[in-house]
Motif scaffolding. Structure first.
Motif, PDB file in Angstrom:
ATOM      1  N   ILE A 176       0.691  -1.532   0.293  1.00  0.00           N
ATOM      2  CA  ILE A 176       0.050   0.095  -0.206  1.00  0.00           C
ATOM      3  C   ILE A 176       1.183   1.078   0.091  1.00  0.00           C
ATOM      4  CG2 ILE A 176      -1.653   1.230   1.583  1.00  0.00           C
ATOM      5  CD1 ILE A 176      -3.300  -1.244   1.793  1.00  0.00           C
ATOM      6  N   LEU A 177       2.035   1.669   0.843  1.00  0.00           N
ATOM      7  CA  LEU A 177       2.604   1.677   0.636  1.00  0.00           C
ATOM      8  C   LEU A 177       3.333   2.454  -0.829  1.00  0.00           C
ATOM      9  CD1 LEU A 177       5.007   2.218   3.532  1.00  0.00           C
ATOM     10  CD2 LEU A 177       3.909   3.654   3.615  1.00  0.00           C
ATOM     11  N   THR A 178       3.640   1.367  -0.903  1.00  0.00           N
ATOM     12  CA  THR A 178       5.067   1.140  -2.630  1.00  0.00           C
ATOM     13  C   THR A 178       3.932   1.352  -4.332  1.00  0.00           C
ATOM     14  OG1 THR A 178       6.052   0.213  -1.797  1.00  0.00           O
ATOM     15  CG2 THR A 178       6.508   0.079  -3.911  1.00  0.00           C
ATOM     16  N   LEU A 179       2.612   0.944  -4.287  1.00  0.00           N
ATOM     17  CA  LEU A 179       2.264   0.154  -5.504  1.00  0.00           C
ATOM     18  C   LEU A 179       1.539   1.413  -5.625  1.00  0.00           C
ATOM     19  CD1 LEU A 179       1.557  -3.427  -5.128  1.00  0.00           C
ATOM     20  CD2 LEU A 179       3.321  -2.499  -5.904  1.00  0.00           C
ATOM     21  N   SER A 212      -8.106   0.230  -0.839  1.00  0.00           N
ATOM     22  CA  SER A 212      -7.638  -0.848  -1.224  1.00  0.00           C
ATOM     23  C   SER A 212      -8.153  -1.589  -0.228  1.00  0.00           C
ATOM     24  CB  SER A 212      -6.181  -0.921  -1.751  1.00  0.00           C
ATOM     25  OG  SER A 212      -6.126  -0.236  -2.253  1.00  0.00           O
ATOM     26  N   LEU A 213      -7.968  -0.863   1.365  1.00  0.00           N
ATOM     27  CA  LEU A 213      -7.707  -2.607   2.332  1.00  0.00           C
ATOM     28  C   LEU A 213      -8.742  -3.009   2.983  1.00  0.00           C
ATOM     29  CD1 LEU A 213      -6.222   0.167   5.536  1.00  0.00           C
ATOM     30  CD2 LEU A 213      -5.417  -1.938   4.498  1.00  0.00           C
ATOM     31  N   PRO A 214     -10.451  -3.251   2.935  1.00  0.00           N
ATOM     32  CA  PRO A 214     -11.637  -3.695   2.037  1.00  0.00           C
ATOM     33  C   PRO A 214     -11.509  -5.190   1.468  1.00  0.00           C
ATOM     34  CG  PRO A 214     -12.014  -1.550   2.553  1.00  0.00           C
ATOM     35  CD  PRO A 214     -11.075  -1.867   2.543  1.00  0.00           C
ATOM     36  N   LEU A 215     -10.682  -4.370  -0.092  1.00  0.00           N
ATOM     37  CA  LEU A 215     -10.563  -6.240  -0.581  1.00  0.00           C
ATOM     38  C   LEU A 215      -9.870  -6.699  -0.137  1.00  0.00           C
ATOM     39  CD1 LEU A 215     -11.257  -2.805  -3.606  1.00  0.00           C
ATOM     40  CD2 LEU A 215     -12.829  -4.642  -2.359  1.00  0.00           C
ATOM     41  N   VAL A 216      -8.774  -7.107   0.485  1.00  0.00           N
ATOM     42  CA  VAL A 216      -7.232  -7.189   0.457  1.00  0.00           C
ATOM     43  C   VAL A 216      -8.008  -7.991   1.585  1.00  0.00           C
ATOM     44  CG1 VAL A 216      -5.757  -6.174  -0.505  1.00  0.00           C
ATOM     45  CG2 VAL A 216      -5.954  -5.671   1.811  1.00  0.00           C
ATOM     46  N   ILE A 217      -8.505  -7.898   2.433  1.00  0.00           N
ATOM     47  CA  ILE A 217      -9.121  -9.355   3.770  1.00  0.00           C
ATOM     48  C   ILE A 217      -9.035 -10.486   2.883  1.00  0.00           C
ATOM     49  CG2 ILE A 217     -10.498  -9.836   5.366  1.00  0.00           C
ATOM     50  CD1 ILE A 217     -11.302  -6.342   5.345  1.00  0.00           C
ATOM     51  N   GLY A 218     -10.035 -10.483   2.481  1.00  0.00           N
ATOM     52  CA  GLY A 218      -9.842 -11.886   1.621  1.00  0.00           C
ATOM     53  C   GLY A 218      -9.005 -12.883   1.008  1.00  0.00           C
ATOM     54  N   PRO A 219      -8.163 -11.707   0.429  1.00  0.00           N
ATOM     55  CA  PRO A 219      -6.445 -12.765  -0.215  1.00  0.00           C
ATOM     56  C   PRO A 219      -5.692 -12.837   0.658  1.00  0.00           C
ATOM     57  CG  PRO A 219      -7.193 -11.244  -1.721  1.00  0.00           C
ATOM     58  CD  PRO A 219      -8.070 -10.883  -0.540  1.00  0.00           C
ATOM     59  N   CYS A 220      -5.991 -12.021   2.159  1.00  0.00           N
ATOM     60  CA  CYS A 220      -4.965 -11.992   3.078  1.00  0.00           C
ATOM     61  C   CYS A 220      -5.447 -13.139   4.302  1.00  0.00           C
ATOM     62  CB  CYS A 220      -4.451 -10.741   4.111  1.00  0.00           C
ATOM     63  SG  CYS A 220      -3.695  -9.398   3.427  1.00  0.00           S
ATOM     64  N   GLN A 221      -6.235 -13.319   4.029  1.00  0.00           N
ATOM     65  CA  GLN A 221      -7.264 -14.843   5.076  1.00  0.00           C
ATOM     66  C   GLN A 221      -6.459 -16.189   4.046  1.00  0.00           C
ATOM     67  OE1 GLN A 221     -10.988 -14.342   5.231  1.00  0.00           O
ATOM     68  NE2 GLN A 221     -10.771 -13.090   7.437  1.00  0.00           N
ATOM     69  N   TRP A 222      -6.676 -16.095   2.981  1.00  0.00           N
ATOM     70  CA  TRP A 222      -5.730 -17.400   2.245  1.00  0.00           C
ATOM     71  C   TRP A 222      -4.679 -17.219   2.071  1.00  0.00           C
ATOM     72  CZ3 TRP A 222      -9.627 -15.305  -3.021  1.00  0.00           C
ATOM     73  CH2 TRP A 222     -10.865 -15.844  -2.604  1.00  0.00           C
ATOM     74  N   GLY A 223      -4.179 -15.981   1.811  1.00  0.00           N
ATOM     75  CA  GLY A 223      -2.669 -15.805   2.009  1.00  0.00           C
ATOM     76  C   GLY A 223      -1.915 -16.708   3.852  1.00  0.00           C
ATOM     77  N   VAL A 224      -2.430 -16.377   5.082  1.00  0.00           N
ATOM     78  CA  VAL A 224      -2.421 -17.094   6.357  1.00  0.00           C
ATOM     79  C   VAL A 224      -2.611 -18.710   5.734  1.00  0.00           C
ATOM     80  CG1 VAL A 224      -2.924 -17.049   8.000  1.00  0.00           C
ATOM     81  CG2 VAL A 224      -2.569 -14.753   7.313  1.00  0.00           C
ATOM     82  N   THR A 225      -3.803 -18.990   5.397  1.00  0.00           N
ATOM     83  CA  THR A 225      -4.083 -20.166   5.380  1.00  0.00           C
ATOM     84  C   THR A 225      -3.341 -20.931   4.513  1.00  0.00           C
ATOM     85  OG1 THR A 225      -6.607 -20.012   5.194  1.00  0.00           O
ATOM     86  CG2 THR A 225      -5.468 -21.990   3.958  1.00  0.00           C
ATOM     87  N   ALA A 257      -2.690 -10.787  -5.654  1.00  0.00           N
ATOM     88  CA  ALA A 257      -4.094 -10.853  -5.798  1.00  0.00           C
ATOM     89  C   ALA A 257      -3.764  -9.475  -5.076  1.00  0.00           C
ATOM     90  CB  ALA A 257      -4.462 -11.670  -4.839  1.00  0.00           C
ATOM     91  N   ILE A 258      -2.707  -8.533  -4.442  1.00  0.00           N
ATOM     92  CA  ILE A 258      -2.846  -7.362  -3.116  1.00  0.00           C
ATOM     93  C   ILE A 258      -1.879  -6.881  -4.753  1.00  0.00           C
ATOM     94  CG2 ILE A 258      -1.572  -6.429  -1.751  1.00  0.00           C
ATOM     95  CD1 ILE A 258      -1.388  -8.399  -0.190  1.00  0.00           C
ATOM     96  N   THR A 259      -1.332  -7.385  -5.619  1.00  0.00           N
ATOM     97  CA  THR A 259      -0.960  -5.891  -6.931  1.00  0.00           C
ATOM     98  C   THR A 259      -2.200  -5.775  -7.236  1.00  0.00           C
ATOM     99  OG1 THR A 259       0.943  -6.661  -6.365  1.00  0.00           O
ATOM    100  CG2 THR A 259       0.364  -5.962  -8.915  1.00  0.00           C
ATOM    101  N   GLY A 260      -3.040  -6.333  -7.979  1.00  0.00           N
ATOM    102  CA  GLY A 260      -4.157  -6.244  -8.856  1.00  0.00           C
ATOM    103  C   GLY A 260      -5.054  -5.348  -8.257  1.00  0.00           C
ATOM    104  N   VAL A 261      -5.165  -5.632  -6.902  1.00  0.00           N
ATOM    105  CA  VAL A 261      -6.105  -4.412  -5.925  1.00  0.00           C
ATOM    106  C   VAL A 261      -5.146  -3.230  -5.885  1.00  0.00           C
ATOM    107  CG1 VAL A 261      -7.268  -3.883  -3.675  1.00  0.00           C
ATOM    108  CG2 VAL A 261      -7.082  -6.619  -4.912  1.00  0.00           C
ATOM    109  N   VAL A 262      -4.488  -3.110  -5.418  1.00  0.00           N
ATOM    110  CA  VAL A 262      -3.955  -2.071  -4.990  1.00  0.00           C
ATOM    111  C   VAL A 262      -3.495  -0.691  -5.862  1.00  0.00           C
ATOM    112  CG1 VAL A 262      -2.111  -0.690  -3.823  1.00  0.00           C
ATOM    113  CG2 VAL A 262      -2.750  -2.846  -2.399  1.00  0.00           C
ATOM    114  N   THR A 263      -3.324  -2.125  -7.314  1.00  0.00           N
ATOM    115  CA  THR A 263      -3.140  -0.926  -8.828  1.00  0.00           C
ATOM    116  C   THR A 263      -4.360  -0.240  -8.870  1.00  0.00           C
ATOM    117  OG1 THR A 263      -0.629  -2.537  -9.159  1.00  0.00           O
ATOM    118  CG2 THR A 263      -1.904  -1.265 -10.317  1.00  0.00           C
ATOM    119  N   SER A 264      -4.987  -1.075  -9.250  1.00  0.00           N
ATOM    120  CA  SER A 264      -6.206  -0.604  -9.413  1.00  0.00           C
ATOM    121  C   SER A 264      -6.778   0.557  -8.668  1.00  0.00           C
ATOM    122  CB  SER A 264      -7.478  -2.172  -8.996  1.00  0.00           C
ATOM    123  OG  SER A 264      -7.428  -2.616 -10.090  1.00  0.00           O
ATOM    124  N   CYS A 265      -6.654   0.110  -7.426  1.00  0.00           N
ATOM    125  CA  CYS A 265      -7.087   1.243  -6.339  1.00  0.00           C
ATOM    126  C   CYS A 265      -6.334   2.704  -6.631  1.00  0.00           C
ATOM    127  CB  CYS A 265      -6.934   0.796  -4.790  1.00  0.00           C
ATOM    128  SG  CYS A 265      -8.806  -0.219  -4.214  1.00  0.00           S
TER     129      CYS A 265
END
Length: 228
Positions: A72-75, A173-186, A147-155
């Motif tokens: 989020i800082l970079t993209l 960006s933040l609400p849209l990356v909750i799902g990917p982060c959950q999958w990422g943790v799994t 997945a994060i790149t797609g969301v953050v770049t789009s936003c």
């Protein structure tokens, strides 16, 4: 893809590389943030075994938290900087909106791959974390990073013409990356031996599909904003 599309995408991509080499504000900012955060985490885990079952979820969550906030800082800057520097109108004269988006998205995919590699190496090295399933670990990071790149770049593209664009891009960006982060943790938890590998690979499939969906839809949204 026609040669015109390819040449426009390559031109945007090389422009982003040249700008990063001059300013070094993208990957350096994300890298320094990641390094400082990982050192803090490693200090907190000093004399603790990061491979204990109760700490695997914590470690997986920390890795994705670091990657997310570094992204989020970079993209978003690939789009926001055009408005800040007053070069967006010139850019609109030189390439089509879809080509601009894809050139910047490819550059961001390269940046997130580098950030994920930095975070993974530093985190594993400084905490002593063991990763039995290295391929699953790498696949989760790459798919989640995409997945994060797609969301953050789009936003970043959506918010680029707003007055408070930097804050807005992060807020969207933040609400849209909750799902990917959950999958990422799994995925990472399974790669660390805290779950079944097949669950991790299912998470990788979900992350890949999410990345593909956002990267397909986002250029059309950007083109609509462009025309407006």
């Amino acid at each position: 893809m026609s040669s015109n599309w390819s040449s426009e995408i390559r031109a945007i991509l090389w422009k982003e590389f040249a700008g990063e080499l001059r300013s070094r504000t993208g990957i350096v900012t994300g890298g320094l943030f990641s390094f400082a955060t990982i050192v803090t985490v490693a200090t907190a885990l000093y004399n603790k075994d990061a491979n204990q079952s109760e700490l695997r979820d914590v470690c997986a969550s920390q890795i994705w938290t670091i990657i997310l906030f570094a992204a989020i800082l970079t993209l978003p800057r690939t789009f926001l900087a055009e408005e800040d520097q007053g070069t967006s109108d010139l850019l609109r004269l030189t390439a089509r909106p879809h080509a601009i988006f894809w050139g910047k998205a490819i550059f961001n995919l390269i940046q997130i791959a580098v950030l994920c590699a930095i975070v993974a190496v530093l985190y594993v090295g400084l905490t002593g974390l063991r990763v039995p399933h290295v391929l699953l670990f790498a696949g989760t990071l790459l798919a989640g990073g995409a997945a994060i790149t797609g969301v953050v770049t789009s936003c970043g593209a959506i918010a680029s013409r707003a007055a408070n664009r930097t804050l807005l891009a992060g807020a969207i960006s933040l609400p849209l990356v909750i799902g990917p982060c959950q999958w990422g943790v799994t995925g990472l938890r399974s790669a660390m031996g805290g779950g079944f590998p097949q669950d991790g690979w299912m998470a990788v499939v979900g992350l890949s599909a999410y990345a593909l969906l956002t990267l397909i839809v986002a250029p059309w949204i950007y083109a609509t904003i462009w025309k407006g």
